[in-house]
Write a protein that holds these residues in place. Structure first.
Motif, PDB file in Angstrom:
ATOM      1  N   CYS A  44      -1.123   3.194  10.539  1.00 14.09           N
ATOM      2  CA  CYS A  44      -1.017   2.036  10.019  1.00 14.09           C
ATOM      3  C   CYS A  44       0.513   1.484   9.735  1.00 14.09           C
ATOM      4  O   CYS A  44       1.210   2.118   9.264  1.00 14.09           O
TER       5      CYS A  44
ATOM      6  N   CYS B   3      -1.487   6.079   5.842  1.00 12.87           N
ATOM      7  CA  CYS B   3      -2.518   6.382   7.148  1.00 12.87           C
ATOM      8  C   CYS B   3      -1.611   6.527   8.557  1.00 12.87           C
ATOM      9  O   CYS B   3      -0.896   5.646   8.787  1.00 12.87           O
TER      10      CYS B   3
ATOM     11  N   CYS C 293       0.764  -1.372   0.131  1.00 11.47           N
ATOM     12  CA  CYS C 293       0.020  -0.090  -0.068  1.00 11.47           C
ATOM     13  C   CYS C 293       0.808   1.331   0.004  1.00 11.47           C
ATOM     14  O   CYS C 293       1.730   1.329   0.703  1.00 11.47           O
TER      15      CYS C 293
HETATM   16  S1  SF4 Z   1      -5.061   1.480   6.411  1.00 15.45           S
HETATM   17 FE1  SF4 Z   1      -3.053   1.073   6.010  1.00 15.45          FE
HETATM   18  S2  SF4 Z   1      -3.234  -0.495   4.453  1.00 15.45           S
HETATM   19 FE2  SF4 Z   1      -5.272   0.716   4.447  1.00 15.45          FE
HETATM   20  S3  SF4 Z   1      -5.043   2.607   3.180  1.00 15.45           S
HETATM   21 FE3  SF4 Z   1      -4.282   3.243   5.175  1.00 15.45          FE
HETATM   22  S4  SF4 Z   1      -1.897   2.716   4.931  1.00 15.45           S
HETATM   23 FE4  SF4 Z   1      -2.991   1.336   3.501  1.00 15.45          FE
END
Ligand code: SF4
Length: 451
Positions: free
Chosen positions: A159, A156, A152
């Motif tokens: 995360c 975020c 990804c």
């Molecule tokens: S929560 Fe994690 S996996 Fe999902 S979009 Fe955000 S950074 Fe990517």
């Protein structure tokens, strides 16, 4: 995703002549596939590994491997806590496990003392293309998992996934479609497309055609596979829900009336702090567009409570949003700080007891909403894809087009078939009923929801 990765490693090991035994006490090699998304998951895996390693006292040849996200996240540092672990294999190296195991066991059989553990957590170009064809023989489950993409590129603030799973990498569309066709030929009736952010699938590799994203192009091709009944996907990102995807729900019949749409918070302030690129209005607009495409659409979501800086007012915004969307189901997580993520060092960390209380309150709200939505389906006839025996083995279970688990009496020959089920009773998460007479008109969930 982990379940699918574990199936892939098991299939590769079987192909090398290894046998999978049902009881962990009987094995010579034990591989733990781990999760890092919350600290509790890592602590649980470390505790389990420590317990298993005690076996080496009476079974010196016993091999313990740690795979997946925690291996990737902690690497060789895990040896400080677990010095006797034999393998530490990251998320881009699942396909190397059989070779490493063979080498380890050959060395032991030749009497060569094995010293340090094998640790491999390097990134590997093209590793997304190694995660294919993981099931052999007839497909045992009606629903088959197909990995379409790994990693990804979002950031975020809470995360750890971009660290543990790396940058976004997509598999070629033709390979995915071939794998889906092969799975359907071997008995699968539902395909679950998997990735960390599936809605971003192929965005660097394929052109948009007439404003249709590569992800929707893939859905179109999978929808066209004869014999396939349903398509699901997880996890998407709200930013991927543009007009083309809402339109896909209106025109591709194999997409059911269910979307998992992670919101994380109902407060614009907190969404910004989380670095989520949408606000509550945009999120509600997406929900409305999907309900316009399919009025019976059911939603599930992921929510984090107690993100740093979350006030009572922010939390109330989340509760309000939940009422507005009227979710069928939600995974609620108490915020868990992950080292290396921006949120871990943000000011305003919320005390554990407050996170606990918000978690409790929100779960109560959601439970009441789920029960109400389930009960609205009592008296309707739902189209159910029969998956197999239920937990008791006495009845059968399947899922409605809205992804509700449904339990009813049926015959084994109906596994893998679409059947009409009249709903007679409902709990928070499960519908109960009986097969409706052939030709019974399917009353859509839509009608029930409007009651
Ligand atoms: S929560 Fe994690 S996996 Fe999902 S979009 Fe955000 S950074 Fe990517």
């Amino acid at each position: 995703m982990n379940e699918r990765d574990s199936d892939a490693v098991a299939a590769m090991l079987r192909a090398r002549g290894y046998r999978i035994v049902p009881d962990e006490d009987d094995c010579d090699v034990l591989l733990l596939n781990t999760c890092s998304v919350r600290d509790a998951a890592e602590q649980k895996a470390i505790g389990k590994a420590g317990y298993l390693l005690a076996r080496k006292k009476h079974q010196p040849d016993f091999v313990l491997g740690i795979l997946g996200c925690m291996a990737q996240n902690r690497g060789a540092e895990l040896l400080d806590r677990l010095p006797d672990v034999d393998l530490i294999i990251g998320t881009q190296k699942f396909h190397r496990v059989p070779d490493y195991l063979d080498n380890l066991r050959a060395a032991r059989e030749a009497g060569i003392p094995v010293g340090a553990a094998i640790v491999d957590t390097e990134a590997e170009a093209g590793s997304q293309n190694t995660i294919r064809d993981h099931l052999e023989g007839p497909v045992e489950k009606v629903c088959a998992f197909v990995s379409i993409q790994q990693g990804c590129n979002m950031d975020c603030a809470f995360c750890i996934v971009p660290t543990t799973r790396g940058d976004e990498r997509s598999r070629p569309m033709a390979d995915i479609v071939r794998e889906c066709e092969a799975l359907v030929a071997r008995g699968a009736r539902e395909i679950m497309l998997l990735g960390q952010i599936v809605t971003s699938y192929g965005r660097r590799d394929y052109a948009h055609t007439g404003n249709v994203t590569p992800f929707v192009q893939l859905l179109e091709q999978v929808n066209a596979i004869p014999g396939l009944e349903r398509i699901r996907f997880t996890s998407p990102h709200p930013r991927g829900f543009r007009a083309d995807l809402a339109d896909a729900f209106a025109r591709l019949p194999k997409l059911g009336e269910h979307v998992h749409l992670p919101v994380q918070s109902g407060s614009d302030r907190i969404l910004k702090a989380m670095r989520r690129p949408y606000g509550r209005d945009r999120y509600l607009e997406i929900v409305a567009s999907l309900r316009a495409a399919r009025p019976a659409m059911a939603f599930s979501t992921d929510i984090i409570v107690g993100f740093p800086g979350e006030t009572d007012a922010d939390f109330e915004e989340t509760r309000r949003l939940c009422r507005e969307v009227d979710y069928d189901m939600a995974y609620v997580f108490k915020y868990s700080g992950r080292t290396g993520t921006p949120a871990a060092t943000m000011e305003g960390q919320v005390p554990e007891e407050v996170r606990e209380e918000r978690n409790r309150v929100l779960l109560e709200d959601l439970k009441a909403g789920s029960l109400r939505r389930s009960q609205a389906l009592v008296g309707t006839v739902q189209e159910v894809l029969v998956e197999g025996p239920d937990k008791t083995g006495l009845r059968f279970m399947g899922r409605t087009r809205g992804n509700r688990a449904t339990v009813f009496e049926a015959a084994p020959r109906l596994v893998g078939r679409l059947v009409p089920v009249e709903v007679t009773r409902a709990s928070v998460s499960t519908l109960y009923g009986h097969l409706a007479p052939a030709g019974a008109g399917l009353q859509s969930a839509e009608a029930a929801v409007s009651l």
